[in-house]
Design an enzyme around this catalytic site. Structure first.
Site, short mmCIF file in Angstrom:
data_model
loop_
_atom_site.label_atom_id
_atom_site.label_comp_id
_atom_site.label_asym_id
_atom_site.label_seq_id
_atom_site.Cartn_x
_atom_site.Cartn_y
_atom_site.Cartn_z
N HIS A 88 0.88 -1.09 0.04
CA HIS A 88 0.11 0.19 0.11
C HIS A 88 0.86 1.09 -0.06
CE1 HIS A 88 -3.89 1.97 1.83
NE2 HIS A 88 -3.35 2.80 1.08
N HIS A 102 1.32 4.58 -2.32
CA HIS A 102 0.92 5.64 -3.40
C HIS A 102 2.31 6.32 -3.95
CE1 HIS A 102 -3.48 5.24 -2.92
NE2 HIS A 102 -2.97 5.28 -1.62
N HIS A 148 -9.61 1.14 -1.45
CA HIS A 148 -9.79 1.61 -0.08
C HIS A 148 -10.98 1.71 0.56
CE1 HIS A 148 -5.81 3.19 -1.24
NE2 HIS A 148 -5.58 4.02 -0.46
N GLU A 163 -11.43 3.36 5.83
CA GLU A 163 -10.29 4.28 6.67
C GLU A 163 -11.27 5.57 7.13
OE1 GLU A 163 -6.80 6.98 5.24
OE2 GLU A 163 -8.11 6.55 3.53
N ASP A 173 1.80 3.97 2.81
CA ASP A 173 0.60 4.86 2.37
C ASP A 173 1.38 5.84 1.53
OD1 ASP A 173 -1.68 5.74 1.57
OD2 ASP A 173 -2.42 6.10 3.92
N ASP A 174 1.42 7.09 2.18
CA ASP A 174 2.36 8.32 1.45
C ASP A 174 3.33 8.77 2.32
OD1 ASP A 174 -0.03 8.93 -0.83
OD2 ASP A 174 -0.99 8.36 1.05
#
Length: 334
Positions: free
Chosen positions: A16, A18, A196, A199, A277-278
């Site tokens: 996961h 991005h 997603h 969340e 994630d980011d």
């Protein structure tokens, strides 16, 4: 060996991530200069200061502003390879990365420049860093399903480069059901499916992702823990959840890492993985997610190994490749 040292050397996959969210301020400035793009910050420090947000939408606003510096095939190659260098340093052996084509094509960047740049970075990572990877095309859920279909059509010449499709961006008010037909079309093309859900969105969104989109993997899924039947189902189906602790903290999905649901997820038999994630925005790459969560909730070495094992088992790799990485993991643990 300390737990931090153990985590540092542990072979793992990241499922996961991005790629646009790995754009560090230094690279953002470099690309802005290279491409003559004006950005609303006068220093790297000013960018870092802006990375202080209280919810998903605040984050997305700065995320899309940062993406404006990405214009050429070389930019996307540089972005990808910079991520893989950090991943390799964390002993990530395999990564399955999301990209958001609509973030770029809506700005007039050719689809081919994005894909070919990312693939070049991935190829370099395999050759120079021995990190394998796969590419997942994500649809932006705040846009329409018609726009998602147009993006899937635009992607056709490059379909052989993708392992799957995903669904990201603003969750609230954009349930998975909105994209049921385009996910069916992607499945018919032989692509794996992930989305997603849960969340910020309710458990009902997780049900929709499972029942209507028929996903192969669940991204986030935290709010599944509010629904006993859903917990039992996820455990029985061994649905992989790609959980992102530092993201959850930064976006106020949890108020404190000590209250993170991962220990309970593991106790209930859920197939949990840890991911970043980011990471440029959320304060840490994958090992930092393992380390900070381990410290906050008291993860055992066995739980950490289980999640690393889950990361390979939950990947979209062929079984033979999974077996190879799992053997590497077992050798490290021994």
């Amino acid at each position: 060996m300390s737990l931090d040292t153990f985590i540092a050397g542990l072979p793992k996959a990241e499922l996961h991530l991005h790629i646009e969210g790995s754009l560090e301020p230094e690279l953002m400035f470099e690309l802005a200069r290279r491409n003559g793009v004006a950005i609303p910050y006068d220093s790297v420090e000013a960018v870092r200061a802006a990375y202080d947000f209280s919810n998903l939408q605040d984050f997305l606003d700065i995320y899309y502003a940062g993406a404006a510096v990405l214009l050429t095939r070389q930019d996307f190659e540089d972005l990808a390879f910079a991520y893989f260098q950090r991943a390799a340093a964390d002993n990530v052996r395999h990564a399955e990365i999301f990209f958001d084509p609509q973030t770029h094509t809506d700005r007039g960047v050719p689809f081919g420049a994005v894909v070919e740049g990312l693939i070049a970075g991935m190829d370099r990572a395999k050759a120079e860093l021995e990190v394998s990877s796969g590419l997942i095309l994500s649809f932006l859920r705040h846009l329409t399903e018609e726009e998602a279909f147009a993006t899937l059509e635009m992607a056709r010449p490059w379909l052989h480069h993708f392992i799957g499709v995903g669904l990201d961006s603003s969750e609230m008010g954009h349930p998975p059901s909105k994209f049921q037909r385009v996910f069916a079309a992607a499945r018919d093309l032989g692509l794996k499916l992930c989305a997603h859900a849960g969340e910020e969105g309710p458990p009902a969104y997780v049900h929709e992702a499972l029942d209507l989109l028929k996903i192969d993997r669940m991204d986030h899924g935290n709010r599944s823990m509010e629904d006993e039947a859903l917990i039992a189902r996820l455990a029985a189906e061994q649905m992989t959840l790609t959980v992102c602790p530092l993201s959850n903290l930064k976006l106020c999905v949890v108020d404190d890492l000590r209250h993170h649901p991962v220990p309970e997820m593991l106790r209930r038999g859920l197939h949990v993985t840890l991911n970043s994630d980011d990471p440029a925005y959320f304060g840490g790459y994958v090992n930092e997610n393992y380390r900070q969560l381990a410290e906050a909730v008291g993860l055992t070495r066995e739980q950490i190994v289980q999640m690393a094992r889950n990361s390979f088992e939950g990947s979209f790799l062929p079984n033979e490749a999974k077996a190879g990485y799992l053997a590497e993991l077992d050798a490290y643990v021994r």
